[in-house]
Design a protein around this motif. Structure first.
Motif, PDB file in Angstrom:
ATOM      1  N   THR A   1       0.870  -1.172   0.000  1.00  0.00           N
ATOM      2  CA  THR A   1       0.000   0.000   0.000  1.00  0.00           C
ATOM      3  C   THR A   1       0.908   1.224   0.000  1.00  0.00           C
ATOM      4  O   THR A   1       1.921   1.268   0.717  1.00  0.00           O
ATOM      5  CB  THR A   1      -0.933   0.032   1.224  1.00  0.00           C
ATOM      6  OG1 THR A   1      -0.164   0.013   2.420  1.00  0.00           O
ATOM      7  CG2 THR A   1      -1.885  -1.155   1.210  1.00  0.00           C
ATOM      8  N   VAL A   2       0.559   2.207  -0.807  1.00  0.00           N
ATOM      9  CA  VAL A   2       1.427   3.374  -1.007  1.00  0.00           C
ATOM     10  C   VAL A   2       0.623   4.663  -0.891  1.00  0.00           C
ATOM     11  O   VAL A   2      -0.616   4.664  -0.980  1.00  0.00           O
ATOM     12  CB  VAL A   2       2.113   3.306  -2.394  1.00  0.00           C
ATOM     13  CG1 VAL A   2       3.069   2.136  -2.465  1.00  0.00           C
ATOM     14  CG2 VAL A   2       1.074   3.233  -3.512  1.00  0.00           C
ATOM     15  N   SER A   3       1.349   5.757  -0.734  1.00  0.00           N
ATOM     16  CA  SER A   3       0.700   7.062  -0.590  1.00  0.00           C
ATOM     17  C   SER A   3       0.328   7.679  -1.933  1.00  0.00           C
ATOM     18  O   SER A   3      -0.540   8.543  -1.995  1.00  0.00           O
ATOM     19  CB  SER A   3       1.628   8.021   0.170  1.00  0.00           C
ATOM     20  OG  SER A   3       2.845   8.210  -0.545  1.00  0.00           O
TER      21      SER A   3
ATOM     22  N   LYS B   1      -4.938   2.615  -3.137  1.00  0.00           N
ATOM     23  CA  LYS B   1      -3.814   2.526  -2.203  1.00  0.00           C
ATOM     24  C   LYS B   1      -2.970   1.263  -2.389  1.00  0.00           C
ATOM     25  O   LYS B   1      -1.784   1.258  -2.070  1.00  0.00           O
ATOM     26  CB  LYS B   1      -4.328   2.570  -0.763  1.00  0.00           C
ATOM     27  CG  LYS B   1      -4.949   3.902  -0.367  1.00  0.00           C
ATOM     28  CD  LYS B   1      -5.379   3.876   1.088  1.00  0.00           C
ATOM     29  CE  LYS B   1      -5.972   5.228   1.502  1.00  0.00           C
ATOM     30  NZ  LYS B   1      -6.390   5.230   2.928  1.00  0.00           N
TER      31      LYS B   1
ATOM     32  N   SER C   1      10.383   6.835  -2.708  1.00  0.00           N
ATOM     33  CA  SER C   1      10.527   7.991  -1.819  1.00  0.00           C
ATOM     34  C   SER C   1      11.021   9.210  -2.589  1.00  0.00           C
ATOM     35  O   SER C   1      10.594  10.337  -2.324  1.00  0.00           O
ATOM     36  CB  SER C   1      11.495   7.650  -0.684  1.00  0.00           C
ATOM     37  OG  SER C   1      11.672   8.750   0.175  1.00  0.00           O
TER      38      SER C   1
ATOM     39  N   ILE D   1       5.377   7.036  -0.566  1.00  0.00           N
ATOM     40  CA  ILE D   1       5.819   6.267   0.592  1.00  0.00           C
ATOM     41  C   ILE D   1       5.100   4.913   0.632  1.00  0.00           C
ATOM     42  O   ILE D   1       3.890   4.839   0.414  1.00  0.00           O
ATOM     43  CB  ILE D   1       5.527   7.024   1.906  1.00  0.00           C
ATOM     44  CG1 ILE D   1       6.136   8.429   1.868  1.00  0.00           C
ATOM     45  CG2 ILE D   1       6.048   6.232   3.112  1.00  0.00           C
ATOM     46  CD1 ILE D   1       7.636   8.438   1.666  1.00  0.00           C
TER      47      ILE D   1
ATOM     48  N   HIS E   1       3.511   2.245   2.731  1.00  0.00           N
ATOM     49  CA  HIS E   1       2.951   2.144   4.078  1.00  0.00           C
ATOM     50  C   HIS E   1       2.980   0.705   4.607  1.00  0.00           C
ATOM     51  O   HIS E   1       3.324   0.477   5.777  1.00  0.00           O
ATOM     52  CB  HIS E   1       1.509   2.661   4.101  1.00  0.00           C
ATOM     53  CG  HIS E   1       1.387   4.128   3.846  1.00  0.00           C
ATOM     54  ND1 HIS E   1       2.075   5.072   4.567  1.00  0.00           N
ATOM     55  CD2 HIS E   1       0.652   4.820   2.926  1.00  0.00           C
ATOM     56  CE1 HIS E   1       1.772   6.278   4.127  1.00  0.00           C
ATOM     57  NE2 HIS E   1       0.910   6.153   3.132  1.00  0.00           N
ATOM     58  N   THR E   2       2.607  -0.258   3.777  1.00  0.00           N
ATOM     59  CA  THR E   2       2.612  -1.664   4.192  1.00  0.00           C
ATOM     60  C   THR E   2       3.210  -2.523   3.089  1.00  0.00           C
ATOM     61  O   THR E   2       3.172  -2.166   1.899  1.00  0.00           O
ATOM     62  CB  THR E   2       1.195  -2.186   4.517  1.00  0.00           C
ATOM     63  OG1 THR E   2       0.393  -2.148   3.328  1.00  0.00           O
ATOM     64  CG2 THR E   2       0.540  -1.356   5.609  1.00  0.00           C
TER      65      THR E   2
END
Length: 304
Positions: free
Chosen positions: A232-234, A256, A274, A279, A281-282
């Motif tokens: 999962t990403v931003s 996500k 990054s 980012i 997240h998981t």
């Protein structure tokens, strides 16, 4: 390749209902063949036909190369041991007496291997204990012992671990493996417990709406299992851009989550994303199971 059992466009109809439809199956000598299908897919009907309890409407099958239409088929079926749905045992008799009855039923005058069979299934020390006082797992093992009378080459088990507790399941699993690996018995095994089946089966047949839609060995199945990384990403858009640039196989699940199917260095991926203001997240690594393979194959629910 030597097949113990083959079916050829096998069909079974009950008036307007077609239980089996153009079913073709191939069971290799020495294998443990897992038969997988939903309730009502035709598993028990197929087993009953093979055991001679019902006749096919059309089509045919061969056991050790002998056609079901041959006069020799009755003699050939003596090489089969089977439990269909529930073991047929006499509850007011001991394990030994149950076996003696089976010797008489199939017309064997000598019972030289009776003790060996009881030892094999772990019931040699039950002595005068009646079957009605057995645990469910012991009753299942007694059913298998009865099926082993006559020294069969092919053992057919219909849902042998249904209703068993974890200890009973392990006992039946180890017994099936012992019969296959030490005694060379080919096993046709129907089961709803796909996770358990995946631990012992060497081959699979996937049954849907009365037909075998896929046959595959356990080795081939392992090669087809999809391993993936779930993240999962931003910022999904930026993540997708990077994956496209690197030609990494992926699937966007939602706004996500992304599934990545190629082998990646997760630390390198985190650094690169990054730099793109994205980012992670998981992160989770997962692998397809026999159940998910089956569900994807038939495109349906989990009622197996």
């Amino acid at each position: 390749m030597e097949y113990i059992l083959e079916t050829h466009n096998l069909e079974k109809r009950y008036k307007e209902f077609k239980a089996l439809s153009h079913l073709n199956m191939h069971i290799k000598k020495g294998s443990i063949y897992g038969l997988i299908g939903k309730n009502g897919a035709g598993k028990t009907t197929l087993i009953r036909l093979i055991c001679g309890l019902q006749k096919p409407t059309t089509g045919s099958y061969t056991i050790y190369g002998i056609s079901n239409k041959s006069q020799k088929i009755m003699e050939t079926r003596k090489r089969i041991g089977a439990i269909i749905e529930t073991p047929s045992i006499y509850l007011d008799m001991t394990a030994e007496d149950n076996l003696k009855i089976q010797y008489q039923i199939i017309g064997l005058p000598k019972m030289d291997d009776l003790k060996e069979i009881l030892e094999l299934v772990g019931l040699s020390k039950t002595e005068n204990k009646k079957a009605k006082n057995f645990s469910l797992g012991m009753k299942q093992r007694l059913g298998i012992a009865i099926a082993l009378v006559g020294n069969p080459d092919l053992l057919i088990l219909d849902e042998p671990i249904n209703g068993l507790d974890p200890e009973g399941i392990i006992e039946i699993r180890e017994l099936i493996l012992k019969l296959n690996q030490e005694k060379g018995i080919t096993v046709l095994l129907s089961s709803h417990y796909l996770d358990e089946l995946s631990k012992i089966a060497t081959h699979y047949g996937f049954l849907d709406q009365g037909s075998i839609i896929k046959e595959i060995s356990s080795q081939e199945l392992m090669q087809n299992y999809k391993k993936r990384v779930e993240i999962t990403v931003s910022n999904v858009k930026e993540c997708v851009k990077y994956l496209e640039e690197k030609e990494i196989s992926y699937e966007v699940i939602n706004d996500k989550m992304i599934y990545i199917y190629d082998k990646i260095n997760i630390s390198e991926l985190a650094i690169q994303l990054s730099n793109r203001n994205c980012i992670i997240h998981t992160f989770n690594e997962t692998e397809e199971t026999l159940e998910s393979y089956y569900i994807n194959l038939i495109g349906g629910g989990k009622d197996v």
